[in-house]
Design a protein around this motif. Structure first.
Motif, PDB file in Angstrom:
ATOM      1  N   GLY A  49       0.813  -1.208   0.000  1.00 55.99           N
ATOM      2  CA  GLY A  49       0.000   0.000   0.000  1.00 55.99           C
ATOM      3  C   GLY A  49       0.850   1.263   0.000  1.00 55.99           C
ATOM      4  O   GLY A  49       0.541   2.230  -0.699  1.00 55.99           O
ATOM      5  N   ALA A  50       1.926   1.249   0.779  1.00 54.96           N
ATOM      6  CA  ALA A  50       2.824   2.401   0.825  1.00 54.96           C
ATOM      7  C   ALA A  50       3.468   2.629  -0.543  1.00 54.96           C
ATOM      8  O   ALA A  50       3.580   3.767  -1.006  1.00 54.96           O
ATOM      9  N   LEU A  51       3.875   1.551  -1.196  1.00 53.74           N
ATOM     10  CA  LEU A  51       4.475   1.674  -2.526  1.00 53.74           C
ATOM     11  C   LEU A  51       3.452   2.172  -3.547  1.00 53.74           C
ATOM     12  O   LEU A  51       3.761   3.007  -4.403  1.00 53.74           O
ATOM     13  N   ALA A  52       2.219   1.690  -3.441  1.00 52.84           N
ATOM     14  CA  ALA A  52       1.157   2.170  -4.336  1.00 52.84           C
ATOM     15  C   ALA A  52       0.919   3.661  -4.132  1.00 52.84           C
ATOM     16  O   ALA A  52       0.719   4.402  -5.102  1.00 52.84           O
ATOM     17  N   ASP A  53       0.961   4.104  -2.861  1.00 51.79           N
ATOM     18  CA  ASP A  53       0.793   5.536  -2.569  1.00 51.79           C
ATOM     19  C   ASP A  53       1.856   6.384  -3.259  1.00 51.79           C
ATOM     20  O   ASP A  53       1.628   7.549  -3.568  1.00 51.79           O
ATOM     21  N   LEU A  54       3.025   5.788  -3.484  1.00 56.03           N
ATOM     22  CA  LEU A  54       4.122   6.500  -4.151  1.00 56.03           C
ATOM     23  C   LEU A  54       4.034   6.422  -5.664  1.00 56.03           C
ATOM     24  O   LEU A  54       4.869   6.984  -6.368  1.00 56.03           O
ATOM     25  N   GLY A  55       3.052   5.670  -6.167  1.00 55.42           N
ATOM     26  CA  GLY A  55       2.910   5.517  -7.607  1.00 55.42           C
ATOM     27  C   GLY A  55       3.768   4.409  -8.195  1.00 55.42           C
ATOM     28  O   GLY A  55       3.943   4.344  -9.413  1.00 55.42           O
ATOM     29  N   ILE A  56       4.295   3.547  -7.336  1.00 55.09           N
ATOM     30  CA  ILE A  56       5.079   2.407  -7.817  1.00 55.09           C
ATOM     31  C   ILE A  56       4.111   1.440  -8.493  1.00 55.09           C
ATOM     32  O   ILE A  56       3.043   1.142  -7.960  1.00 55.09           O
ATOM     33  N   THR A  57       4.470   0.953  -9.649  1.00 58.18           N
ATOM     34  CA  THR A  57       3.579   0.071 -10.405  1.00 58.18           C
ATOM     35  C   THR A  57       3.368  -1.246  -9.669  1.00 58.18           C
ATOM     36  O   THR A  57       4.237  -1.689  -8.911  1.00 58.18           O
ATOM     37  N   PRO A  58       2.236  -1.897  -9.913  1.00 56.52           N
ATOM     38  CA  PRO A  58       2.008  -3.205  -9.301  1.00 56.52           C
ATOM     39  C   PRO A  58       3.103  -4.212  -9.648  1.00 56.52           C
ATOM     40  O   PRO A  58       3.513  -5.003  -8.782  1.00 56.52           O
ATOM     41  N   ALA A  59       3.604  -4.186 -10.858  1.00 54.98           N
ATOM     42  CA  ALA A  59       4.665  -5.126 -11.252  1.00 54.98           C
ATOM     43  C   ALA A  59       5.936  -4.887 -10.442  1.00 54.98           C
ATOM     44  O   ALA A  59       6.571  -5.831  -9.969  1.00 54.98           O
ATOM     45  N   ARG A  60       6.304  -3.626 -10.260  1.00 56.17           N
ATOM     46  CA  ARG A  60       7.504  -3.306  -9.482  1.00 56.17           C
ATOM     47  C   ARG A  60       7.266  -3.631  -8.010  1.00 56.17           C
ATOM     48  O   ARG A  60       8.151  -4.134  -7.325  1.00 56.17           O
ATOM     49  N   THR A  61       6.063  -3.362  -7.508  1.00 57.45           N
ATOM     50  CA  THR A  61       5.726  -3.714  -6.132  1.00 57.45           C
ATOM     51  C   THR A  61       5.864  -5.210  -5.924  1.00 57.45           C
ATOM     52  O   THR A  61       6.410  -5.659  -4.905  1.00 57.45           O
TER      53      THR A  61
END
Length: 135
Positions: A88-100
């Motif tokens: 969730g924190a990575l998504a908040d930063l705009g990190i793509t699902p693939a990179r997450t």
């Protein structure tokens, strides 16, 4: 390019850790693990750890994962909640699902070091190895 570089390097890791701990400490199932903890110290170690784990330049100098978490009785379900908060924190930063997914995959092997309660109702605690494990 390392995962660390691809997500934005030190600034992204610092922001991810800030958002990660905000999520962890607001989740009633996870917040109990942080009661009385020095959150600034934890955040510093987490930044160092994530930087090293994701291929960045800093060397993690904290305790090994097993020693650092053994007293917490973390279950598989707790570990999954931690990963969800990080995602969730990575998504908040705009990190793509693939990179997450790459980040989570890089951290997944730590389950064997961090999970210290079987979570099966047996009352057995202490970090454990799966059958055929090393310790």
């Amino acid at each position: 390019m390392s995962i660390y570089e691809s997500i934005g390097g030190p600034d992204a890791v610092a922001e991810a850790v800030e958002k990660f701990y905000a999520r962890l400490t607001s989740d009633p199932d996870i917040a109990v693990f942080f009661e009385g903890a020095d959150m600034d110290q934890l955040a510093t170690r987490q930044r160092m750890f994530l930087t090293a784990a994701l291929g960045g330049p800093d060397a993690y100098e904290g305790r090994d994962m097993r020693a650092a978490h053994a007293h917490l009785r973390i279950t598989d379900a707790d570990f999954d909640l931690f990963l969800d908060c990080l995602a969730g924190a990575l998504a908040d930063l705009g990190i793509t699902p693939a990179r997450t997914d790459e980040v989570l995959a890089a951290l997944a092997p730590l389950r064997l070091e961090i999970v210290c309660a079987r979570g099966d109702g047996s009352g057995e605690f202490g970090c454990y190895d799966p059958p055929g494990g090393s310790g």
